[in-house]
Design a protein around this motif. Sequence first.
Motif, PDB file in Angstrom:
ATOM      1  N   GLU A 100       0.786  -1.133  -0.057  1.00 25.37           N
ATOM      2  CA  GLU A 100      -0.060  -0.021  -0.026  1.00 25.37           C
ATOM      3  C   GLU A 100       0.650   1.209   0.014  1.00 25.37           C
ATOM      4  O   GLU A 100       1.828   1.242   0.661  1.00 25.37           O
ATOM      5  CB  GLU A 100      -0.847   0.000   1.162  1.00 25.37           C
ATOM      6  CG  GLU A 100      -2.083  -1.097   1.322  1.00 25.37           C
ATOM      7  CD  GLU A 100      -3.229  -0.751   2.120  1.00 25.37           C
ATOM      8  OE1 GLU A 100      -4.071  -1.454   2.229  1.00 25.37           O
ATOM      9  OE2 GLU A 100      -2.978   0.382   2.897  1.00 25.37           O
ATOM     10  N   ARG A 142      -3.905   4.511  -0.884  1.00 26.84           N
ATOM     11  CA  ARG A 142      -4.801   5.215   0.159  1.00 26.84           C
ATOM     12  C   ARG A 142      -4.765   6.317   0.579  1.00 26.84           C
ATOM     13  O   ARG A 142      -3.727   6.883   0.919  1.00 26.84           O
ATOM     14  CB  ARG A 142      -4.766   4.167   1.635  1.00 26.84           C
ATOM     15  CG  ARG A 142      -6.009   4.452   2.418  1.00 26.84           C
ATOM     16  CD  ARG A 142      -5.728   3.479   3.706  1.00 26.84           C
ATOM     17  NE  ARG A 142      -5.585   1.927   3.283  1.00 26.84           N
ATOM     18  CZ  ARG A 142      -6.712   1.234   3.407  1.00 26.84           C
ATOM     19  NH1 ARG A 142      -7.859   1.479   3.583  1.00 26.84           N
ATOM     20  NH2 ARG A 142      -6.374  -0.308   3.225  1.00 26.84           N
ATOM     21  N   ASP A 192      -9.011   2.167  -8.120  1.00 25.51           N
ATOM     22  CA  ASP A 192      -8.311   1.302  -7.222  1.00 25.51           C
ATOM     23  C   ASP A 192      -7.630   2.252  -6.119  1.00 25.51           C
ATOM     24  O   ASP A 192      -6.588   1.962  -5.489  1.00 25.51           O
ATOM     25  CB  ASP A 192      -6.976   0.296  -7.886  1.00 25.51           C
ATOM     26  CG  ASP A 192      -5.963   1.212  -8.389  1.00 25.51           C
ATOM     27  OD1 ASP A 192      -6.454   2.484  -8.729  1.00 25.51           O
ATOM     28  OD2 ASP A 192      -5.004   0.725  -9.015  1.00 25.51           O
ATOM     29  N   ARG A 200       0.345  -0.718  -9.926  1.00 26.08           N
ATOM     30  CA  ARG A 200      -1.058  -0.999  -9.632  1.00 26.08           C
ATOM     31  C   ARG A 200      -1.323  -2.607 -10.055  1.00 26.08           C
ATOM     32  O   ARG A 200      -2.123  -3.142  -9.503  1.00 26.08           O
ATOM     33  CB  ARG A 200      -1.844   0.012 -10.414  1.00 26.08           C
ATOM     34  CG  ARG A 200      -1.823   1.402  -9.900  1.00 26.08           C
ATOM     35  CD  ARG A 200      -2.375   2.261 -10.978  1.00 26.08           C
ATOM     36  NE  ARG A 200      -3.684   2.001 -11.159  1.00 26.08           N
ATOM     37  CZ  ARG A 200      -4.440   2.802 -12.111  1.00 26.08           C
ATOM     38  NH1 ARG A 200      -3.679   3.611 -12.946  1.00 26.08           N
ATOM     39  NH2 ARG A 200      -5.504   2.422 -12.723  1.00 26.08           N
ATOM     40  N   LYS A 215      -2.002  -0.674  -3.833  1.00 22.58           N
ATOM     41  CA  LYS A 215      -2.989   0.166  -3.653  1.00 22.58           C
ATOM     42  C   LYS A 215      -2.824   1.644  -3.025  1.00 22.58           C
ATOM     43  O   LYS A 215      -1.805   1.682  -2.428  1.00 22.58           O
ATOM     44  CB  LYS A 215      -4.199  -0.458  -2.852  1.00 22.58           C
ATOM     45  CG  LYS A 215      -4.820  -1.857  -3.035  1.00 22.58           C
ATOM     46  CD  LYS A 215      -5.599  -1.678  -4.441  1.00 22.58           C
ATOM     47  CE  LYS A 215      -6.242  -2.993  -4.755  1.00 22.58           C
ATOM     48  NZ  LYS A 215      -7.132  -2.814  -5.881  1.00 22.58           N
TER      49      LYS A 215
END
Length: 246
Positions: free
Chosen positions: A70, A105, A125, A97, A103
């Motif tokens: 992430e 965030r 996404d 990706r 991902k």
Amino acid sequence: MLPYAGAIASRIARLLFPIIAGQYSRIAFATREAQENYELLGLPSRVERTTIWPIPTRCDCLGALEKQPEVLFLSTLEPHKGIDLMFELWRSSEQVRGAYGYKLRVVGKGGLEERVVNLAAEIGDVIVEIDPPRARVHELLRRAKIVLLLSQPHRYWKEQVGLSLTEGLAHGCTIIATGETGLAPWLADHGHAIVDASSPPSKLAETLRARCETPVDPHAVLSSLSGIDGRLVADRWMANGIIVGN
């Protein structure tokens, strides 16, 4: 009127700062740029001064390190934080990706909340969390491999440090930031990525891909931290003139 107001405020600061600063025997600065700026304002030569990086210690919430793929953007949702550039970068990062399964965030609050939510929905996404509680923020920092902050130059503002950067370090994250942060020299010296704020998304995507492929080992990030929080080091130096633990 704003340019004139800025000029007036600058003149007042130059007049008053030497008088106010002269009341102190020692002043500790968090970044070299901050020290240079205040010296330009007329910091009296009799005042002792030093720069002590605001490097954190390992966060007490950390247990076993279980990082996930992430990229975490944690900041106020304002234009000068590089919001639009961040989304352009993410659109340009197909390998990150796809092949690497990362991902993005986005966590924070501010004037661009609606825009952030809409852009995230377009890409598909990107996960957005608006103003979560502190316990949740710590949870997200524990799991993120990368903390991203693309601060941009602004006429009346500059990223002095960037709280998300120090929090990322305290949780073993690899940092990607622009040279706008005063912490840039320290980050570069410890293996993190510093990019030019004016870099095009394609160039930034190369840096992101490289860091997602080989992030700084979380244990190495944590081992680079001091045993004493930099703010406490600064406090002790101002009290007795001795630097310990930084």
